[in-house]
Enzyme design. Sequence first.
Site, PDB file in Angstrom:
ATOM      1  N   HIS A  65      51.113  42.068 -13.464  1.00 15.93           N
ATOM      2  CA  HIS A  65      50.847  42.599 -14.795  1.00 15.93           C
ATOM      3  C   HIS A  65      51.961  42.282 -15.786  1.00 15.93           C
ATOM      4  CE1 HIS A  65      47.958  45.488 -12.642  1.00 15.93           C
ATOM      5  NE2 HIS A  65      47.234  44.657 -13.361  1.00 15.93           N
ATOM      6  N   ASP A  89      41.392  48.117 -13.998  1.00 15.82           N
ATOM      7  CA  ASP A  89      42.281  49.121 -13.403  1.00 15.82           C
ATOM      8  C   ASP A  89      43.274  49.683 -14.412  1.00 15.82           C
ATOM      9  OD1 ASP A  89      44.798  47.387 -13.313  1.00 15.82           O
ATOM     10  OD2 ASP A  89      43.460  46.201 -12.044  1.00 15.82           O
ATOM     11  N   GLU A 109      35.746  44.762 -20.088  1.00  8.78           N
ATOM     12  CA  GLU A 109      35.545  44.900 -18.648  1.00  8.78           C
ATOM     13  C   GLU A 109      34.052  44.968 -18.359  1.00  8.78           C
ATOM     14  OE1 GLU A 109      35.241  45.275 -14.877  1.00  8.78           O
ATOM     15  OE2 GLU A 109      37.298  45.032 -15.621  1.00  8.78           O
ATOM     16  N   GLY A 142      32.638  39.460 -20.174  1.00  7.68           N
ATOM     17  CA  GLY A 142      33.732  38.839 -20.911  1.00  7.68           C
ATOM     18  C   GLY A 142      33.343  37.521 -21.550  1.00  7.68           C
ATOM     19  N   ASP A 159      42.361  38.455 -17.177  1.00  9.69           N
ATOM     20  CA  ASP A 159      42.700  39.124 -15.915  1.00  9.69           C
ATOM     21  C   ASP A 159      41.442  39.157 -15.061  1.00  9.69           C
ATOM     22  OD1 ASP A 159      43.697  40.679 -13.889  1.00  9.69           O
ATOM     23  OD2 ASP A 159      43.755  42.540 -15.039  1.00  9.69           O
ATOM     24  N   SER A 160      41.052  38.002 -14.575  1.00  9.88           N
ATOM     25  CA  SER A 160      39.776  37.876 -13.870  1.00  9.88           C
ATOM     26  C   SER A 160      39.954  37.977 -12.365  1.00  9.88           C
ATOM     27  CB  SER A 160      39.143  36.519 -14.198  1.00  9.88           C
ATOM     28  OG  SER A 160      39.977  35.474 -13.727  1.00  9.88           O
TER      29      SER A 160
END
Length: 284
Positions: A65, A89, A109, A142, A159-160
């Site tokens: 991250h 998340d 998301e 997305g 962020d896949s």
Amino acid sequence: MTDMPNWMREQLHGHYAQSLTVDKLLYDSETDHQRLRVFENGTFGRVLTLDDVIQTTEGDNFIYHEMLTHVPILAHGAAKRVCIVGGGDGGMAREVLKHTSVDHVTMVEIDAGVVEFSKEYLPMLSQGAFDDPRLDLVIADGAEYMKTTQGGYDVIIVDSTDPIGPGEVLFTDTFYGHAKRALTPGGILVTQNGVPFLQGDELTNTMRAFKALFADATCYMATVPTYAGGPMAFGWGTDGDARAVPLEILQQRFADAGITTDYYTPEVHKAAFALPRYVLNLMP
């Protein structure tokens, strides 16, 4: 004689697997899109898996991250609007929102179930990010969102999951083209591109698309223990010169941001773009 531990075996790769002990199963359910599990592990704390592929852990998520957020944001130097594709998340939003200079974050998301159970079972990942008024959570595909958005983003973070199932469309030339259109001049697109030693095609295909779209197309790397098989690659695409920002300026921007990190430093930022030969050989 002691009881044998319960092991979760991840078989993402054809000839290589890793296993973690499931010390305590906390959640196990299938949504419309995928099977979600959360369990506790003695080394990594709480672990999130989708279809038995490790997505993030309490123990080492900070590496992934921090590197996908602070590298483009600090390289850009004036990012006000950020878009996160995926990241249900909340860990990516947590790191982006550490930057008080960021005015607005759109998080797209596909699976509302991921967000809801992450709030309940993985609150240490989001650390309140979902309650930040600067965050706009959009439950949508997305790829579809990127096709229709008005854009205006200084940084887009993809962020896949891996390019299978719902995440597959986020690795296409069409998606990358729409993402570029959604960037401001000098904006930066970063992506997760797997572990090149085991997923070389993933990096090669992304870099081929990036090189056709951006004046500066490359990747940078970091080692995340649970993304096994070697260092992980993050795609980097921009028409600006943000990658060339001197270390001294990065150090000042980092100091001015006043954020605390556990992996990212300006020195690591610069070094992450130094690529080993086998990775360079994967780039067209």
